[in-house]
Design an enzyme around this catalytic site. Structure first.
Site, PDB file in Angstrom:
ATOM      1  N   LYS A  32     -22.594 -17.821  -9.787  1.00 18.63           N
ATOM      2  CA  LYS A  32     -21.197 -18.587  -9.516  1.00 18.63           C
ATOM      3  C   LYS A  32     -20.601 -16.733  -9.325  1.00 18.63           C
ATOM      4  O   LYS A  32     -20.428 -15.956  -9.690  1.00 18.63           O
ATOM      5  CB  LYS A  32     -21.408 -18.355 -11.511  1.00 18.63           C
ATOM      6  CG  LYS A  32     -19.803 -18.631 -11.920  1.00 18.63           C
ATOM      7  CD  LYS A  32     -19.699 -19.711 -12.932  1.00 18.63           C
ATOM      8  CE  LYS A  32     -18.443 -20.534 -13.586  1.00 18.63           C
ATOM      9  NZ  LYS A  32     -17.991 -21.449 -13.395  1.00 18.63           N
ATOM     10  N   ALA A 101     -14.900 -22.018 -10.377  1.00 17.96           N
ATOM     11  CA  ALA A 101     -14.276 -22.674 -11.799  1.00 17.96           C
ATOM     12  C   ALA A 101     -13.358 -23.673 -11.857  1.00 17.96           C
ATOM     13  O   ALA A 101     -12.017 -23.410 -11.074  1.00 17.96           O
ATOM     14  CB  ALA A 101     -13.838 -21.101 -11.754  1.00 17.96           C
TER      15      ALA A 101
END
Length: 205
Positions: A32, A101
């Site tokens: 991420k 995100a």
């Protein structure tokens, strides 16, 4: 090796759960690039908790911010400007699952969006669509944006109570296949993730 970017049609549509299932299904690495908020138990921590295979490696985030907000704002609060050139793909010989995100147009800085990051990383997209009133519009707009950038889309994962009328319209109109469905679960745990991974594995090859 596959490089798959899990993005969604908005915020809180199930990207982290989908990323965990795909990571388990492919015994892939997970990354991420930006975490905003929840630093005590990040999305990386959550995925690591849910994945049980012994091959996956969980790469550290490039940016970690305290404020649970749009990354550009969370960065600004800490007097940081996100630099796109710092998003370097992790070195791995394994498949790599990348989790974004929010949605495609979430800003990372004043001129760089999540969709720009996907293009920069040259990843293939798995789009998470949550079933709610308005999801057809949001899903097709996301597909249109990806196609305008010539970003390949492997398929769509639908999250929520099955809604065949919406799902069939989205896949029929867009021509993008449904890879799987994440149904409402009373609990998401490693056993549940493993069960979904077995179901989706054939469609992810």
């Amino acid at each position: 090796m596959k490089r798959l970017f899990v993005t969604g049609i908005g915020t809180d549509v199930g990207k982290t759960m989908v990323a965990a299932i795909i990571t388990e299904a492919l015994a892939a690495d997970y990354w991420k690039p930006v975490q905003a908020g929840n630093l005590d138990f990040s999305d990386t921590d959550r995925v690591k908790e849910l994945v049980t295979n012994t091959q996956s490696y969980f790469h550290p985030e490039t940016y970690r911010f305290k404020l649970p907000a749009s990354p550009h704002l969370a960065a600004a609060v800490e007097n940081i400007t996100i630099n796109p050139s710092l998003f370097n793909l992790p070195e791995t010989q394994n498949h790599l699952i990348i989790e974004g995100a929010g949605g495609l147009m979430v800003p990372l800085n004043d001129h760089f969006l999540i969709i720009d990051l996907i293009a920069q990383l040259q990843a293939e997209v798995i789009l998470v669509s949550q079933n709610y009133l308005g999801s057809i519009n949001h899903t097709l707009l996301s597909v249109q944006s990806l196609r305008q950038r010539q970003i390949p889309v492997k398929g769509i994962i639908f999250n929520g109570p099955p809604t065949p009328a919406s799902e069939d319209y989205i896949t029929g109109y867009s021509g993008i296949p449904k890879l799987g469905a994440l149904l409402p679960e009373t609990e998401i745990n490693p056993a549940v993730v493993k069960q979904y991974a077995a179901q989706w594995k054939a469609f992810l090859r």
